[in-house]
Design an enzyme around this catalytic site. Structure first.
Site, PDB file in Angstrom:
ATOM      1  N   GLY A  17       0.827  -1.213   0.000  1.00  0.00           N
ATOM      2  CA  GLY A  17       0.000   0.000   0.000  1.00  0.00           C
ATOM      3  C   GLY A  17       0.849   1.246   0.000  1.00  0.00           C
ATOM      4  O   GLY A  17       1.259   1.720   1.057  1.00  0.00           O
ATOM      5  N   VAL A  20       0.070   7.814   0.719  1.00  0.00           N
ATOM      6  CA  VAL A  20       0.960   8.789   1.374  1.00  0.00           C
ATOM      7  C   VAL A  20       1.598   8.188   2.632  1.00  0.00           C
ATOM      8  O   VAL A  20       2.808   8.306   2.850  1.00  0.00           O
ATOM      9  CB  VAL A  20       0.158  10.056   1.744  1.00  0.00           C
ATOM     10  CG1 VAL A  20       1.029  11.051   2.469  1.00  0.00           C
ATOM     11  CG2 VAL A  20      -0.423  10.687   0.503  1.00  0.00           C
ATOM     12  N   VAL A  87      -3.506  -0.140   3.681  1.00  0.00           N
ATOM     13  CA  VAL A  87      -4.538   0.069   2.659  1.00  0.00           C
ATOM     14  C   VAL A  87      -5.767   0.649   3.345  1.00  0.00           C
ATOM     15  O   VAL A  87      -5.824   0.724   4.570  1.00  0.00           O
ATOM     16  CB  VAL A  87      -4.876  -1.246   1.914  1.00  0.00           C
ATOM     17  CG1 VAL A  87      -3.635  -1.795   1.215  1.00  0.00           C
ATOM     18  CG2 VAL A  87      -5.463  -2.295   2.852  1.00  0.00           C
ATOM     19  N   SER A 141      -0.202   6.969  14.063  1.00  0.00           N
ATOM     20  CA  SER A 141      -0.645   8.364  14.046  1.00  0.00           C
ATOM     21  C   SER A 141       0.502   9.315  13.764  1.00  0.00           C
ATOM     22  O   SER A 141       1.638   9.077  14.162  1.00  0.00           O
ATOM     23  CB  SER A 141      -1.262   8.752  15.392  1.00  0.00           C
ATOM     24  OG  SER A 141      -1.621  10.117  15.367  1.00  0.00           O
ATOM     25  N   GLY A 143       0.224  11.521  10.645  1.00  0.00           N
ATOM     26  CA  GLY A 143       0.160  12.040   9.280  1.00  0.00           C
ATOM     27  C   GLY A 143       1.412  11.672   8.513  1.00  0.00           C
ATOM     28  O   GLY A 143       2.198  10.811   8.947  1.00  0.00           O
ATOM     29  N   LYS A 195      -6.175   3.649  19.266  1.00  0.00           N
ATOM     30  CA  LYS A 195      -6.043   4.618  18.161  1.00  0.00           C
ATOM     31  C   LYS A 195      -7.383   5.307  17.898  1.00  0.00           C
ATOM     32  O   LYS A 195      -7.440   6.517  17.626  1.00  0.00           O
ATOM     33  CB  LYS A 195      -5.534   3.919  16.894  1.00  0.00           C
ATOM     34  CG  LYS A 195      -5.496   4.821  15.647  1.00  0.00           C
ATOM     35  CD  LYS A 195      -4.579   6.030  15.856  1.00  0.00           C
ATOM     36  CE  LYS A 195      -4.217   6.817  14.615  1.00  0.00           C
ATOM     37  NZ  LYS A 195      -5.250   7.444  13.872  1.00  0.00           N
ATOM     38  N   HIS A 198      -7.815   7.861  20.509  1.00  0.00           N
ATOM     39  CA  HIS A 198      -6.907   8.966  20.143  1.00  0.00           C
ATOM     40  C   HIS A 198      -7.604   9.893  19.148  1.00  0.00           C
ATOM     41  O   HIS A 198      -7.577  11.117  19.286  1.00  0.00           O
ATOM     42  CB  HIS A 198      -5.618   8.389  19.537  1.00  0.00           C
ATOM     43  CG  HIS A 198      -4.776   9.392  18.793  1.00  0.00           C
ATOM     44  ND1 HIS A 198      -5.094   9.840  17.519  1.00  0.00           N
ATOM     45  CD2 HIS A 198      -3.664  10.063  19.141  1.00  0.00           C
ATOM     46  CE1 HIS A 198      -4.200  10.723  17.125  1.00  0.00           C
ATOM     47  NE2 HIS A 198      -3.315  10.885  18.091  1.00  0.00           N
ATOM     48  N   ASN A 199      -8.230   9.307  18.154  1.00  0.00           N
ATOM     49  CA  ASN A 199      -8.882  10.123  17.133  1.00  0.00           C
ATOM     50  C   ASN A 199     -10.098  10.858  17.687  1.00  0.00           C
ATOM     51  O   ASN A 199     -10.357  12.003  17.321  1.00  0.00           O
ATOM     52  CB  ASN A 199      -9.283   9.262  15.932  1.00  0.00           C
ATOM     53  CG  ASN A 199      -8.098   8.961  15.030  1.00  0.00           C
ATOM     54  OD1 ASN A 199      -6.953   8.957  15.490  1.00  0.00           O
ATOM     55  ND2 ASN A 199      -8.354   8.702  13.769  1.00  0.00           N
ATOM     56  N   GLU A 202      -8.743  13.670  19.358  1.00  0.00           N
ATOM     57  CA  GLU A 202      -8.284  14.595  18.301  1.00  0.00           C
ATOM     58  C   GLU A 202      -9.462  15.453  17.815  1.00  0.00           C
ATOM     59  O   GLU A 202      -9.334  16.671  17.652  1.00  0.00           O
ATOM     60  CB  GLU A 202      -7.695  13.760  17.162  1.00  0.00           C
ATOM     61  CG  GLU A 202      -7.315  14.515  15.897  1.00  0.00           C
ATOM     62  CD  GLU A 202      -6.858  13.545  14.787  1.00  0.00           C
ATOM     63  OE1 GLU A 202      -5.925  12.758  15.034  1.00  0.00           O
ATOM     64  OE2 GLU A 202      -7.447  13.572  13.687  1.00  0.00           O
ATOM     65  N   TYR A 203     -10.611  14.823  17.603  1.00  0.00           N
ATOM     66  CA  TYR A 203     -11.807  15.568  17.178  1.00  0.00           C
ATOM     67  C   TYR A 203     -12.153  16.637  18.211  1.00  0.00           C
ATOM     68  O   TYR A 203     -12.457  17.780  17.866  1.00  0.00           O
ATOM     69  CB  TYR A 203     -13.012  14.628  17.030  1.00  0.00           C
ATOM     70  CG  TYR A 203     -13.171  13.941  15.700  1.00  0.00           C
ATOM     71  CD1 TYR A 203     -12.140  13.230  15.117  1.00  0.00           C
ATOM     72  CD2 TYR A 203     -14.391  13.968  15.025  1.00  0.00           C
ATOM     73  CE1 TYR A 203     -12.310  12.569  13.909  1.00  0.00           C
ATOM     74  CE2 TYR A 203     -14.571  13.314  13.813  1.00  0.00           C
ATOM     75  CZ  TYR A 203     -13.532  12.614  13.267  1.00  0.00           C
ATOM     76  OH  TYR A 203     -13.707  11.958  12.066  1.00  0.00           O
ATOM     77  N   LYS A 273     -13.809  10.812   8.474  1.00  0.00           N
ATOM     78  CA  LYS A 273     -13.741   9.472   7.884  1.00  0.00           C
ATOM     79  C   LYS A 273     -14.332   8.398   8.779  1.00  0.00           C
ATOM     80  O   LYS A 273     -14.415   7.251   8.373  1.00  0.00           O
ATOM     81  CB  LYS A 273     -12.295   9.135   7.547  1.00  0.00           C
ATOM     82  CG  LYS A 273     -11.706  10.025   6.468  1.00  0.00           C
ATOM     83  CD  LYS A 273     -10.479   9.407   5.842  1.00  0.00           C
ATOM     84  CE  LYS A 273      -9.643  10.449   5.141  1.00  0.00           C
ATOM     85  NZ  LYS A 273      -8.834  11.241   6.114  1.00  0.00           N
ATOM     86  N   ARG A 300     -19.172  18.677  13.538  1.00  0.00           N
ATOM     87  CA  ARG A 300     -18.763  18.465  12.135  1.00  0.00           C
ATOM     88  C   ARG A 300     -19.994  18.225  11.269  1.00  0.00           C
ATOM     89  O   ARG A 300     -20.079  18.710  10.143  1.00  0.00           O
ATOM     90  CB  ARG A 300     -17.793  17.286  12.024  1.00  0.00           C
ATOM     91  CG  ARG A 300     -16.423  17.577  12.587  1.00  0.00           C
ATOM     92  CD  ARG A 300     -15.383  16.618  12.031  1.00  0.00           C
ATOM     93  NE  ARG A 300     -14.137  16.708  12.782  1.00  0.00           N
ATOM     94  CZ  ARG A 300     -13.001  16.117  12.429  1.00  0.00           C
ATOM     95  NH1 ARG A 300     -12.951  15.371  11.345  1.00  0.00           N
ATOM     96  NH2 ARG A 300     -11.915  16.252  13.150  1.00  0.00           N
TER      97      ARG A 300
HETATM   98  C1  6PG Z   1      -3.643  10.514  12.865  1.00  0.00           C
HETATM   99  C2  6PG Z   1      -4.986  10.940  12.354  1.00  0.00           C
HETATM  100  C3  6PG Z   1      -5.399  10.222  11.125  1.00  0.00           C
HETATM  101  C4  6PG Z   1      -6.805  10.583  10.629  1.00  0.00           C
HETATM  102  C5  6PG Z   1      -6.945  11.989  10.162  1.00  0.00           C
HETATM  103  C6  6PG Z   1      -8.253  12.302   9.479  1.00  0.00           C
HETATM  104  O1  6PG Z   1      -3.608  10.128  14.016  1.00  0.00           O
HETATM  105  O2  6PG Z   1      -2.664  10.574  12.119  1.00  0.00           O
HETATM  106  O3  6PG Z   1      -5.948  10.690  13.348  1.00  0.00           O
HETATM  107  O4  6PG Z   1      -5.355   8.852  11.409  1.00  0.00           O
HETATM  108  O5  6PG Z   1      -7.109   9.768   9.579  1.00  0.00           O
HETATM  109  O6  6PG Z   1      -6.776  12.839  11.233  1.00  0.00           O
HETATM  110  O7  6PG Z   1      -9.357  11.916  10.214  1.00  0.00           O
HETATM  111  P1  6PG Z   1     -10.793  12.509   9.822  1.00  0.00           P
HETATM  112  O8  6PG Z   1     -10.874  12.485   8.334  1.00  0.00           O
HETATM  113  O9  6PG Z   1     -11.806  11.619  10.449  1.00  0.00           O
HETATM  114  O10 6PG Z   1     -10.793  13.904  10.358  1.00  0.00           O
END
Ligand code: 6PG
Length: 491
Positions: A17, A20, A87, A141, A143, A195, A198-199, A202-203, A273, A300
């Site tokens: 895969g 990026v 992937v 995590s 990016g 994870k 974590h997200n 993050e939100y 996502k 959102r």
């Molecule tokens: C990370 C991020 C990553 C996530 C993006 C977009 O830890 O590197 O959480 O995994 O995919 O932040 O997430 P959304 O499209 O849901 O905002």
């Protein structure tokens, strides 16, 4: 034979895969002395990637080897293999596993799913593939930059597989104070679960920053550039974090097309996502009030209805304009409100993981989780060190809010927090995450809540029963509410 298959030196790791994240992770792994076999479903992507990096040199014998079939890929890696799969989460992961088995992968080969997979899928795959592949889940995590130079890695699965993966994961992860930002989190879906949370956090973090910006922008005359300076100053204190840092940078950016502040040109519709939604849904399923995280997901969704909001803006009245507050004082109060709300959002995330470990049979080390989030990942922040310290002080801490440091910080700043929420409400500026975090704090510190009335209502209309304050828990009563002689019976 094409260019991809000329190199015949055996590889120690494989990666499937080349999106990026995959591309950057391959380079990171090769940089740590591993020869990596790479495969992508669309062969031209592999060829392009290899030609871009044809001149690269990697230390300690590291390198890349392109493969144009999975059979070639399997043959290129020394068994027992370590194969990282990056992937799209979902059916593509199942398809890759099946294809790997068909191509000759075996039960000793570790297949690490590094995508944002739903943890229940990871549990299922680990179970169903046993005896065919050693399936292993790991959150990744940070990016693209994190993947290239050091992500935070959240592995979960079979401990024996972790023993083999560990040197690679420790080598490529971010380091804080020399410590790798990865640790074994638990069996089956534990890594992907952590994870996911974590997200969710993050939100909440992103929404809180957005609300701070929105209020300051709405009730003062500060420009985005000036607000960039405010966030840069915030980043010099207890709010120091990657997300606050990039916010300062973003607010100072001009649109190369119009010269206007870029933040004013970007359409205000947030995408997502799924991981934040999964966190909120799971919190509801487990009965954990992760309100700031849920509000961040809802915010959102509200933003996405741009057309609806545009129409409503012309119909629905807001409050009369409020007097502009003293700017410097407001900037300080918003910083305090942001910090208090952030503490609540993290407390909620950790409460959720606490409930999950009981529900799913894991033993999570919360101090370690905060530690591996200190570097590499999107929510990396100095503040996470405080969380690690809190769990080191009290291993079985019932809630982060009860830790002496966090309790003290909120006590010291709560007047400003309340003032900020009030000001936003009076000015008609939505602040769902600030307000719900404050409501969470106030509810959690309330010995008495109006749920007694609610229980009475439930019993009144549906005989759903209630417990009594003067009887042991677990004894349930029902009142015949409308009968002429009110009689209570124990049920
Ligand atoms: C990370 C991020 C990553 C996530 C993006 C977009 O830890 O590197 O959480 O995994 O995919 O932040 O997430 P959304 O499209 O849901 O905002």
């Amino acid at each position: 034979m094409n260019a991809m298959s000329q190199d015949t030196e055996p590889c120690t790791v494989g990666l499937i895969g080349l999106g990026v994240m995959g591309r950057n992770l391959v380079l990171n792994i090769a940089d740590h002395g591993y020869r990596v076999a790479v495969y992508n479903r669309t062969g031209s992507v592999t060829a392009e990637f290899l030609s871009q990096h044809a001149g690269d040199t990697f230390p300690d014998g590291g390198g890349l080897r392109g493969c144009d079939s999975l059979a070639q890929f399997i043959a290129a890696i020394t068994a027992p293999r370590v194969i990282v799969v990056l992937v799209k989460a979902g059916p593509a992961v199942d398809a890759v596993c099946e294809q790997l088995i068909s191509a000759g992968a075996g039960p000793k080969d570790i297949v690490v799913d590094g995508g944002n997979s739903l943890w229940t899928d990871t549990i299922r795959r680990e179970r169903d593939l046993r005896g065919k592949l050693a399936f292993f889940g790991s959150g990744v995590s940070g990016g693209e930059v994190g993947a290239r130079y050091g992500p935070s890695l959240m592995p979960g699965g079979d401990p024996a597989a972790w023993d083999r993966l560990r040197p690679i994961w420790e080598a490529i992860s971010a380091k804080v104070d020399g410590e790798p930002c990865t640790t074994y989190l638990g069996p089956d879906g534990a890594g992907h679960y952590v994870k996911m949370v974590h997200n969710g956090i993050e939100y909440a973090d992103m929404q809180l920053i957005g609300e701070a910006y929105h209020l300051l922008r709405s009730v003062t005359d500060m420009t985005p550039g000036q607000l960039g300076d405010v966030f840069a100053a915030y980043n010099g204190g207890e709010l120091e974090s990657y997300l606050v840092e990039i916010t300062a940078d973003i607010l100072r950016q001009e649109d190369p097309v119009t010269g206007r502040p870029l933040v004013d040109v970007i359409l205000d519709r947030a995408g997502m996502k799924g991981t934040g939604t999964w966190t909120a849904v799971n919190a509801m399923e487990l009965g954990v009030p992760a309100t700031a995280i849920a509000e961040a997901v809802m915010a959102r969704a509200m933003s996405a209805d741009k057309d609806g909001r545009t129409a409503a803006a012309n119909v629905l009245a807001g409050p009369r304009t409020q007097a502009t507050p003293e700017k410097d004082a407001l900037v300080d109060s918003v910083r305090d409100a942001l910090y208090c709300s952030k503490i609540c959002a993290y407390a909620q995330g950790f409460q959720l993981m606490r409930a999950a470990q009981t529900e799913y049979g894991w033993t999570l080390d919360f101090g370690e989780i905060a530690r591996i989030w200190r570097g590499g990942c999107i929510i990396r922040a100095v503040f996470l060190e405080r969380i690690t310290e809190a769990y080191r002080r009290t291993g079985d801490l019932a809630n982060l809010l009860l830790d002496e440091y966090f309790a003290g910080e909120i006590a010291r700043r709560q007047d400003q927090w309340r003032e900020v929420v009030s000001r936003a409400v009076l000015a008609g500026v939505p602040c769902p995450a600030f307000a719900s975090a404050l409501a969470y704090y106030d509810a959690y510190r309330s010995e008495t809540l109006p749920a007694s009335l609610l229980q009475a209502q439930r019993d009144y209309f549906g005989a759903h029963t209630y417990e009594r304050v003067d009887q042991p828990r677990g004894r349930f009563f029902h009142l015949d509410w409308t009968a002429s002689t009110r009689r209570q019976v124990e049920v």
